[in-house]
Each structure stands twice: as structure tokens, then as C-alpha cells.
Scaffold this motif. Structure first.
Motif, PDB file in Angstrom:
ATOM      1  N   GLY A  93      46.006  -1.005  41.888  1.00  0.00           N
ATOM      2  CA  GLY A  93      45.108   0.315  42.090  1.00  0.00           C
ATOM      3  C   GLY A  93      45.957   1.478  41.708  1.00  0.00           C
ATOM      4  O   GLY A  93      45.294   2.712  41.329  1.00  0.00           O
ATOM      5  N   THR A  94      47.089   1.391  41.300  1.00  0.00           N
ATOM      6  CA  THR A  94      48.067   2.466  40.963  1.00  0.00           C
ATOM      7  C   THR A  94      47.612   3.148  39.677  1.00  0.00           C
ATOM      8  O   THR A  94      47.621   2.029  38.617  1.00  0.00           O
ATOM      9  N   ASP A  95      47.434   4.203  39.270  1.00  0.00           N
ATOM     10  CA  ASP A  95      47.229   4.795  37.920  1.00  0.00           C
ATOM     11  C   ASP A  95      48.591   4.182  37.053  1.00  0.00           C
ATOM     12  O   ASP A  95      49.686   4.462  37.356  1.00  0.00           O
ATOM     13  N   GLY A  96      48.179   3.804  35.885  1.00  0.00           N
ATOM     14  CA  GLY A  96      49.102   3.508  34.716  1.00  0.00           C
ATOM     15  C   GLY A  96      49.300   1.957  35.012  1.00  0.00           C
ATOM     16  O   GLY A  96      50.045   1.360  34.058  1.00  0.00           O
ATOM     17  N   VAL A  97      48.687   1.023  35.868  1.00  0.00           N
ATOM     18  CA  VAL A  97      48.840  -0.190  35.849  1.00  0.00           C
ATOM     19  C   VAL A  97      47.541  -0.860  35.063  1.00  0.00           C
ATOM     20  O   VAL A  97      46.534  -0.620  35.527  1.00  0.00           O
ATOM     21  N   VAL A  98      47.652  -1.765  34.086  1.00  0.00           N
ATOM     22  CA  VAL A  98      46.423  -2.252  33.489  1.00  0.00           C
ATOM     23  C   VAL A  98      46.168  -3.487  33.964  1.00  0.00           C
ATOM     24  O   VAL A  98      44.877  -3.676  34.022  1.00  0.00           O
ATOM     25  N   SER A  99      46.987  -4.411  34.488  1.00  0.00           N
ATOM     26  CA  SER A  99      46.804  -5.714  34.685  1.00  0.00           C
ATOM     27  C   SER A  99      47.783  -6.358  35.681  1.00  0.00           C
ATOM     28  O   SER A  99      49.076  -5.776  35.851  1.00  0.00           O
ATOM     29  N   LEU A 100      47.469  -7.262  36.614  1.00  0.00           N
ATOM     30  CA  LEU A 100      48.277  -7.838  37.385  1.00  0.00           C
ATOM     31  C   LEU A 100      48.082  -9.387  37.410  1.00  0.00           C
ATOM     32  O   LEU A 100      46.984  -9.856  37.436  1.00  0.00           O
ATOM     33  N   SER A 101      49.157 -10.018  37.440  1.00  0.00           N
ATOM     34  CA  SER A 101      49.359 -11.498  37.457  1.00  0.00           C
ATOM     35  C   SER A 101      49.050 -12.189  38.740  1.00  0.00           C
ATOM     36  O   SER A 101      49.428 -11.375  39.813  1.00  0.00           O
ATOM     37  N   PRO A 102      48.388 -13.270  38.975  1.00  0.00           N
ATOM     38  CA  PRO A 102      48.223 -14.064  40.163  1.00  0.00           C
ATOM     39  C   PRO A 102      49.913 -13.991  40.904  1.00  0.00           C
ATOM     40  O   PRO A 102      50.910 -14.607  40.226  1.00  0.00           O
ATOM     41  N   PRO A 103      50.017 -13.915  42.279  1.00  0.00           N
ATOM     42  CA  PRO A 103      51.241 -14.098  42.903  1.00  0.00           C
ATOM     43  C   PRO A 103      51.474 -15.424  42.949  1.00  0.00           C
ATOM     44  O   PRO A 103      50.608 -16.472  43.167  1.00  0.00           O
TER      45      PRO A 103
END
Length: 769
Positions: free
Chosen positions: A477-487
């Protein structure tokens, strides 16, 4: 000091064959040891212990055993022809065939299809496959690379555009190719013009090559035992060549001058080593201090580089004090200018030149030059150095203000210095790595090339998976993060890894701010989840290293300047002369950094140098620049000002001493500077942005320091200070040991040359001690 070196020079001259043989044996032994030594491997030392990215990287290696983060990899990018998709039947079949072929190799750890790893762009125009290896890129064989290249060529034959990133097929940086060869050739031409003799021009190049050869072979021989490598020896080779040429140049120049004054060859060699050699010793010692000061930066690799370079400087000093006079003994007349050789061909005591030369070689007898005083001084009292010094002394305030103002303006861009580690985006567009980088940025976003790796230590968390989920949600949810991979959890379930893709490119300032923002959120998350997380990955590592080096640059400069002040105070027995030297060095370094920022970061004139991509300056570049330029600057300072000090203590007035120092030393200092500018400019012709930046920065730094600071600012300041330039408080005068760098102890050995009729008959003061 001067007397000891005088005896050393005479001894080396008299035992020339033994000295040359010893150096040849030393070079041969070092070369043989280097050839037989095992290749240096990874000694396990962290690049920069203490920074967060390095701690997280070490934690990954500890908690995820078997995940070889140092293994080579290739990211192969597939682009469909205009308007088509890589998921289309024949294109997909070509990609699948590539994955099958690339994954079939003894050293290949795996090849992941883009269709299995969700590595296809939203418009399906671009996809990438990742090929990983069990060994590092340096350990890949030609067969490994050829197999990958064959698979890539086959995919291209199917109609796809294929580019390859990663380090498996990355081209190795070239130092400068033909441009560097032109620089070295120009250096030889400068030496020839300066000395007017092929022997004199070749001798500094020969002895510098011997010194560098011994130093590099020693580094290779000790590489496995001490964790050294050719990268470690980069600074040693560059600086060893630079100071090696300078030191030999100074000794040969002084030898020729003593021959002009009427001394026999052996006596001239002794006096050259006793006077110019003293300046060489203290210039070298000052450089060694600066290089040893690299240990304050806190980077083990830089500490090793500094110590190796210091060793190369020590070797260069020893070569100048022993091998140079030994080679002079072999060609005592050949190193003289053509004019001097013609004048010396007259008979002396009924003997021919060859007979007198034989007598000098066997007995070292002192002969008297039969030329008239006017012939010996012809062209010396009114040379370019003399005229330039008189020009500066007539208007010292204007020259001083022009130097300070000019360098100050050039230094202004340095305030915006941004450090980083340029990657594939800085390579020429002719390389496949750059085209792969651009294709991935276009297909997946600019931040795709620099993902952030988050490692979460959840050993103390009550619910590890819930803790990781909370951390991942906050970061996503941080501004500037486009996507996150699964842990992904390790086998013990106490550590998790996941990646965050920024919206901006790796070297963008917004990416740096994003890393700082994520880390700033950590205290609250750790209190909430009782889990600890850190940010690493190549992007975070480059950000942390750049910041650490930028923070260490000022302390490093302070240590170098303070220690050099003490040493120069000992050499010149003055307070103001060392302060002036340090101030001038800082001006030239800041001005050169400003020029680098203006060209390579702001883009001013970048097209003229072939710079295709501007951006942050390589993190290690300022440290390299400070170390190398400090060495050369102290060479010019000690050699130029020591001649002024020599004239002053022998009774000349301050203004006379300045003019005399320039009359004798300006030409050789200018030649040394032009040689270094030519050599460093050769690196500007490299296609690698990092090498181009280093070459440009060193070339302009030498230009500013030699021609603006040493040749203009120094005489202007000394002219304004007068006798005060050589003032030393009595307590310091009693405390500091006396070192005879001016050759006072050799004054009685000099053959006095009477003043020419109608010449300078101004009274001189008695010799000062």
C-alpha cells in the motif's frame, strides 16, 4: 636524506649490471609466481559490512541455504514483431524450444518459461525467460556461453526479436582500445619532445612498466592467500603507471640538468637521486598515506585496493631510486639532448667523448664541461617556465583571484553530486544488455529492472504467516510500489522473502525515497507483528553503498589532507606552504567533480563524449579520483616547490626562488601532466560509461591541478607571501626532525657556475638553514 640517496644513486650507477639483473630477476620471480598461483576466489568478505542491504543479503544466505545468489543468470527477453503477440502459436513454440534447449546443460540450475512464471507483459508483446546457473559468471566456460548463444540464435531465426540481459553473457568492460593506445603513444611523443632523445623518452616508460609489472604480478601471486583479484589491482595499475612515469621523469630531468652544469655522469646520477630522489621519496610517502587512508571508508575491497596501490607506489619509488640510475649508467650520453651531445663531443684533456665516457663508467671521475657559461645557460634563463613565472609575479592578485573564481565556478555542480551504480541502462544501445533493459522497461514498467527484495525474520512472531502478511500488505500500500510477489518461506518457516516492484527506475531519486519510506514504516510494523524485516536487492544495495561512500568521502578527505599537511610541513619546514598545497588540491578535486556532474549527470556536452545515458555517478568514482589525483598533485607540488625551497635555502630571495623553481621544473611538470592527461583521456574512448567517467574525471582533474593550481595559483600565493611562505614557529622548528630534501648536504659537491657577464648581478642572501 639527500646524502644517503646521493650515495645510493652513485652505487646503483656503479653497479648497474647487478641492479638491472636484480630487478629482472624480481620481475621474473613475480611473473612465475603469478602464473602458478591459483585463481583468487571469493574470500567471503562482505562488500560493505554494516549497511542494511548487506545484512539482509547475508541473512538470505544463512536462512536459505542452497539459494546460490552468486550464480550467473541470464534474462532472455522475447519481443514479437509489430502488432503480434508472443503467446501466438509459432512464437510460443519458439519460446518453449528455447527454454528446453537453454535448460539442458551441466552447469544450468534451471530455465523458467515465461508462460509458467507469469512473465508476459499485459499486451503480450514482450516476455522473458530466466536461465540460472550453478556457478558464477566468471566460472562459466566457453561451451556454456556458446550453448546459450546458440539457443538465442535459434529463437531469433524464428522471427522473434531476442535480447539478453543478466551477467551470463555480459560483455566485459574494455579500457579504451585504440583510443587508449593513442593516449600512450601521445605520452611517448611528449617525452620525446621534452627530452629530445629517444633513450630519455623511453626510459620512464620502461621503468614504469617494470614497476607496474612487478606490482600486478605480486597481486596475482598473493590473490588466493589474501583474497585479492585483478579488480583489486585496478587502482594499483593505474596509479603505479602514473607515478612511475613521473618519478622516473623527475630523476632523468635532474640528471640532464646536472650534466649541463658540467658534472660527470656518475656524479650527476648521484646528485639527481640525492635531490630529485628526495622529492620522489616524500611525494611517494604522501601518496602512500592517502591510499592507506582508504581504510577509513569501511569497505574491505577499497582497503585492499588502497594497500595494493600503496605497494605499487613503493615499488615505483624504489625503481626511480635504483633502476633509473642503473639504466642511466648504461646510456649516460644517449639520454642527453642532441644539443648537449653535440656540445659534449668536444675533446676534454685530449680525449674524445667515448674515451671520457669510458673513464666515467670505470672510475666515476668528475669532468668539467668545456662549454662556456653562456652556452650552458643558453635557453635556460629565458625559457617558457621563466617567462610564465615572471608574468604571474607581476600580477599575483589577479592570477590568484582568477584561479580561485574559475575553479570555484566549476565546482558548483558538485553540490548536486548523486552517487549510484549505473547498470545496463548506462551501456551503449549497441549492446544487447541495454536493449534488453529498455525492452523490459517498456513492457513491464521502469521499476521492473530494479525490484526491492524484502526479507522478514519472523522467529519471534506469535503467528509468522500473519506477521508476513501484515508486512506485505503495508508495503504493497506504500505510494510508489506497483506490485508485490507472493512471500516464500524457508524450510524452517522462520524467514520469508518477497519482492516489491517500484514505479520508477533503479537510479531514480524517487526509488531512493521509496526505500527510505519503507524503512521508516518499520518501527510500527515491528511493534505490531514482533517480526523484523529489511530491504535488500541490487537496487537497495546500490543506494546504501552510494550513501555510505558519500558519507565517508568527507572524513577520507579530512584524514588525507591532515596527514599530508604534517608530512609537507616536515618536507618544506613551513606552515603556509602545506596549507596552500591542500587548499589547491581541494579546489582541483571539487572542480573536477563539478565537471563530471555537469557532463555525466546533467548532460552538458554529453553528446560530444559519446555519453548516451546520463544519471548518477558511479559510487567508487570520487574515491578513485581523490586517491589518484592526490598522488599526482603531490608529485607536482613536491617537485616544483622543492626546487623553490632549494633555491631559497641557498640564498635566493623569495621572488628569485619562485622564478628559479619554474625555470628548472616547469617544463618537466608540464610534460608529466600532459602525459597523464593523454593516458587518462584514452579511457574516455571506452564504450563503458563507468570507464568513460573515470577517464574524463581524472583527465580534467590533472588539467586543473597541474595547469591552474600548481602552475598559476602556487606562484601567485608564494609571491604574495614572500618570506612568510617559509615561516615555521620556533616550537615546531625544534620539534620537527630536519630532513635534507633541498640537497644542502650536497652543496659542496656541486660544481659552481659563475654568473655570466652582464647577467643577473643582484645580490643574494646568504644560505639559510
Amino acid at each position: 636524506m639527500a646524502t644517503f640517496l646521493y650515495r645510493m644513486g652513485r652505487a646503483a650507477f656503479g653497479r648497474r649490471r647487478l641492479v638491472v639483473l636484480l630487478w629482472a630477476v624480481l620481475l621474473g620471480v613475480a611473473g612465475a609466481a603469478a602464473a602458478k598461483a591459483p585463481a583468487a576466489g571469493d574470500d567471503g568478505t562482505s562488500f560493505m559490512p554494516g549497511i542494511e542491504a548487506q545484512r539482509a543479503f547475508d541473512l538470505i544466505g544463512e536462512r536459505f541455504p542452497g539459494s546460490d545468489a552468486d550464480g550467473a543468470s541470464a534474462r532472455v527477453v522475447f519481443l514479437a514483431p509489430g502488432g503480434e503477440k508472443v503467446t501466438a502459436g509459432e512464437h510460443r513454440a519458439a519460446v518453449d524450444a528455447f527454454v528446453a534447449d537453454a535448460g539442458d546443460g551441466p552447469r544450468v540450475a534451471g530455465a523458467v518459461s515465461p508462460f509458467d512464471a507469469d512473465a508476459v507483459s499485459k499486451d503480450a508483446s514482450t516476455a522473458y525467460a530466466t536461465v540460472t546457473y550453478k556457478v558464477g559468471s566468471a566460472d562459466l566456460t566457453d561451451a556454456d556461453r556458446s550453448a546459450l548463444e546458440a539457443a538465442v540464435d535459434e529463437a531469433r531465426d524464428s522471427g522473434l526479436r531476442v535480447e539478453v540481459g543478466g551477467n551470463a553473457l555480459a560483455s566485459q568492460p574494455a579500457a579504451g582500445g585504440a583510443a587508449e593506445a593513442v593516449g600512450i603513444g601521445l605520452a611517448a611523443v611528449v617525452l620525446l619532445i621534452t627530452f629530445g632523445s629517444l633513450a630519455a623518452a623511453g626510459l620512464p616508460l620502461l621503468t614504469a612498466a617494470v614497476g607496474v609489472g612487478i606490482s600486478i604480478c605480486a597481486i596475482l601471486a598473493l590473490g588466493s592467500a589474501l583474497g585479492l583479484s585483478m579488480t583489486t589491482g585496478t587502482l594499483a595499475s593505474m596509479l603505479g603507471l602514473a607515478v612511475g612515469i613521473d618519478y622516473a621523469l623527475f630523476v632523468v630531468s635532474r640528471y640532464r640538468e646536472e650534466r649541463e652544469r658540467g658534472h660527470a655522469a656518475r656524479e650527476a646520477a648521484g646528485l639527481a637521486v640525492g635531490t630529485a630522489g628526495s622529492a620522489v621519496v616524500f611525494a611517494g610517502l604522501t601518496v602512500v598515506i592517502a591510499l592507506a587512508g582508504l581504510s577509513v571508508v569501511g569497505v574491505p575491497m577499497l582497503t585492499k585496493m588502497g594497500l595494493c596501490a600503496a605497494g605499487a607506489v613503493v615499488v615505483a619509488v624504489l625503481v626511480a631510486l635504483t633502476l633509473v640510475p642503473a639504466l642511466l649508467a648504461m646510456w649516460p650520453e644517449a639520454v642527453l639532448s642532441r644539443t648537449a651531445r653535440r656540445a659534449g663531443s668536444r675533446t676534454a684533456g685530449g680525449r674524445t667523448t667515448s674515451e671520457r665516457t669510458a673513464a666515467v663508467r670505470t672510475t666515476g671521475e668528475h669532468t668539467t664541461d668545456e662549454r662556456t657559461t653562456d652556452e650552458r645557460r643558453a635557453g635556460a634563463a629565458d625559457n617558457g617556465g621563466f617567462r610564465w613565472a615572471r608574468f604571474v609575479l607581476r600580477r599575483p592578485v589577479a592570477v590568484l583571484l582568477a584561479c580561485v573564481a574559475g575553479l570555484g565556478v566549476l565546482a558548483l555542480p558538485a553540490a548536486d553530486l548523486q552517487l549510484g551504480m549505473p547498470g545496463d541502462e548506462a551501456k551503449p544501445v549497441t549492446t544487447t544488455e541495454r536493449r534488453a533493459y529498455d525492452a523490459l522497461a517498456d513492457g513491464f514498467g521502469p521499476g521492473f529492472n530494479g525490484p526491492l527484495t524484502i526479507v522478514a525474520d519472523v522467529r519471534d512472531a506469535a503467528d509468522p504467516r500473519a506477521a508476513v502478511t501484515a508486512i506485505a500488505s503495508r508495503i504493497e500500500g506504500t505510494d510508489g510500489v506497483v506490485s508485490l510477489s507472493p512471500p516464500q518461506f524457508n524450510g524452517a518457516g522462520d524467514t520469508a522473502l518477497f519482492s516489491a516492484v517500484p514505479a520508477t527506475a533503479p537510479n531514480d531519486e524517487h526509488t531512493k525515497e521509496l526505500v527510505q519510506t519503507i524503512r521508516a514504516e518499520r518501527p510500527g510494523l515491528e511493534d505490531e507483528t514482533r517480526a523484523v524485516f529489511e530491504v535488500t536487492g541490487s537496487t537497495a544495495m546500490n543506494i546504501d553503498v552510494a550513501q555510505a561512500l558519500q558519507d565517508a568521502l568527507v572524513p577520507y578527505l579530512a584524514v588525507v589532507v591532515l596527514l599530508s599537511l604534517l608530512l609537507l610541513m616536515l618536507v618544506f619546514r613551513s606552515v603556509l606552504v602545506p596549507v596552500k598545497a591542500a587548499f589547491g588540491f581541494l579546489l582541483s578535486v571539487l572542480a573536477s567533480l563539478g565537471a563530471v556532474v555537469a557532463v555525466f549527470q546533467w548532460g552538458w556536452g554529453a553528446g560530444l563524449l559519446g555519453v548516451e545515458q546520463t544519471g548518477p555517478i558511479m559510487s567508487l568514482m570520487p574515491v578513485f579520483l581523490v586517491g589518484i589525483v592526490f598522488g599526482l598533485a603531490m608529485d607536482y607540488e613536491v617537485f616544483l616547490v622543492s626546487r623553490m625551497r632549494e633555491a631559497y635555502v641557498h640564498g635566493e630571495r623569495p621572488a628569485q626562488a619562485v622564478v628559479g623553481g619554474f625555470r628548472h621544473s616547469a617544463r618537466v611538470v608540464v610534460a608529466a601532466a600532459v602525459i597523464m592527461i593523454a593516458v587518462f583521456s584514452g579511457f574516455v574512448g571506452s564504450g563503458e560509461s563507468m570507464i568513460k567517467t573515470i577517464g574524463f574525471g581524472l583527465a580534467v582533474a590533472v588539467l586543473f591541478d597541474a595547469f591552474v593550481v600548481r602552475m598559476a595559483l602556487v606562484p601567485a600565493v608564494l609571491a604574495l607571501l614572500g618570506d612568510r611562505a617559509w615561516w615555521l614557529p620556533r616550537p615546531l622548528d625544534r620539534l620537527l626532525p630536519r630532513v635534507d630534501i633541498e640537497g644542502t648536504g650536497l652543496a659542496g659537491r656541486s660544481a659552481p657556475v659563475p654568473a655570466p657577464a652582464g647577467g643577473d648581478t643582484r645580490p643574494q642572501e646568504p644560505a639559510r638553514t
